[in-house]
Design a protein around this motif. Sequence first.
Motif, PDB file in Angstrom:
ATOM      1  N   ASN A 103       0.828  -1.213   0.000  1.00 58.73           N
ATOM      2  CA  ASN A 103       0.000   0.000   0.000  1.00 58.73           C
ATOM      3  C   ASN A 103       0.862   1.263   0.000  1.00 58.73           C
ATOM      4  OD1 ASN A 103      -2.486  -1.433   0.152  1.00 58.73           O
ATOM      5  ND2 ASN A 103      -2.095  -1.794   2.338  1.00 58.73           N
ATOM      6  N   GLU A 104       2.155   1.071  -0.210  1.00 59.78           N
ATOM      7  CA  GLU A 104       3.099   2.186  -0.187  1.00 59.78           C
ATOM      8  C   GLU A 104       2.913   3.084  -1.405  1.00 59.78           C
ATOM      9  OE1 GLU A 104       6.144   4.056   1.992  1.00 59.78           O
ATOM     10  OE2 GLU A 104       5.233   2.118   2.447  1.00 59.78           O
ATOM     11  N   HIS A 105       3.176   4.378  -1.219  1.00 61.89           N
ATOM     12  CA  HIS A 105       3.209   5.294  -2.364  1.00 61.89           C
ATOM     13  C   HIS A 105       4.633   5.323  -2.894  1.00 61.89           C
ATOM     14  CE1 HIS A 105       2.794   8.747  -4.989  1.00 61.89           C
ATOM     15  NE2 HIS A 105       3.853   9.276  -4.387  1.00 61.89           N
ATOM     16  N   TRP A 106       4.840   4.758  -4.083  1.00 66.71           N
ATOM     17  CA  TRP A 106       6.165   4.755  -4.696  1.00 66.71           C
ATOM     18  C   TRP A 106       6.259   5.878  -5.714  1.00 66.71           C
ATOM     19  CZ3 TRP A 106       9.190   1.964  -1.890  1.00 66.71           C
ATOM     20  CH2 TRP A 106       8.708   0.814  -1.265  1.00 66.71           C
ATOM     21  N   ASP A 107       7.327   6.643  -5.618  1.00 67.85           N
ATOM     22  CA  ASP A 107       7.546   7.726  -6.575  1.00 67.85           C
ATOM     23  C   ASP A 107       8.260   7.225  -7.827  1.00 67.85           C
ATOM     24  OD1 ASP A 107       6.678  10.201  -4.963  1.00 67.85           O
ATOM     25  OD2 ASP A 107       8.041   9.165  -3.593  1.00 67.85           O
TER      26      ASP A 107
ATOM     27  N   THR B 158       0.324   2.373 -10.200  1.00 72.96           N
ATOM     28  CA  THR B 158       0.885   3.031  -9.014  1.00 72.96           C
ATOM     29  C   THR B 158       1.127   4.522  -9.246  1.00 72.96           C
ATOM     30  OG1 THR B 158       3.211   2.668  -9.665  1.00 72.96           O
ATOM     31  CG2 THR B 158       2.098   0.885  -8.468  1.00 72.96           C
ATOM     32  N   LYS B 159       1.105   4.955 -10.521  1.00 73.74           N
ATOM     33  CA  LYS B 159       1.405   6.347 -10.894  1.00 73.74           C
ATOM     34  C   LYS B 159       2.870   6.716 -10.650  1.00 73.74           C
ATOM     35  CE  LYS B 159      -2.953   6.836 -11.834  1.00 73.74           C
ATOM     36  NZ  LYS B 159      -3.421   6.813 -13.249  1.00 73.74           N
TER      37      LYS B 159
END
Length: 218
Positions: free
Chosen positions: A74-78, A131-132
């Motif tokens: 559920n992490e936001h990966w850049d 994931t964007k």
Amino acid sequence: MRLRYIVLSTFVLASLFAFKGTQPEILIIGDSISIGYTPFVKSTLENKAQVFHCKGNAQYSSYGLSKLNDWLGNEHWDIIQFNWGLWDICYRDPNKPIDYTNRDKINGKINTTKEDYKANLETIINRLKQTKAKLIFVTTTCVPDNEPGRYDNDVQDYNIIAIQVMKENNIPVNDLYSISKQIHKEDGLGDNNVHYKAEGYQKLAIKVCEGLNKLIND
């Protein structure tokens, strides 16, 4: 005095959270080669980004498909850097478990066909796009002549497939293959092993950081 302490503590905590928020989070997905260079990437980029490697070895592309959701979490990966290849092109006895000891390029069967490799990459990319994150692919590193389970010609063929898939999806490619041949001669673990000494992984990390820095600064 107590109020001053509370205000100061709040300021420090806020500053820490603010600093964390300014650093992009990078996920590296790959096999043991990427596991080897990731610590050097982390140390090089420590003031620019937080770098993580997927849990364990990403192995071959269909295995990656089965584990991708777990790795992404559920992490936001850049930024996500990914690669599959060395396990896909390995020849193995199909009647034995798929592991590092099962390698036989004379009598074995290739782990992943070219058609399946292409299809797997396309499916993986579709999931990663959700994931964007900014995506970057690194080409598979070279195979020395006496490696018992792989041919370097297959590395080149599968890299061509991957590069074409990335081009169709507007994903940049960082070419580790070309520099890996010289690096392996200088700092590889021998002409029967695809892995590297620490010095070799450090050299690979320099090239990896070049690609990641472009996305960090973009």
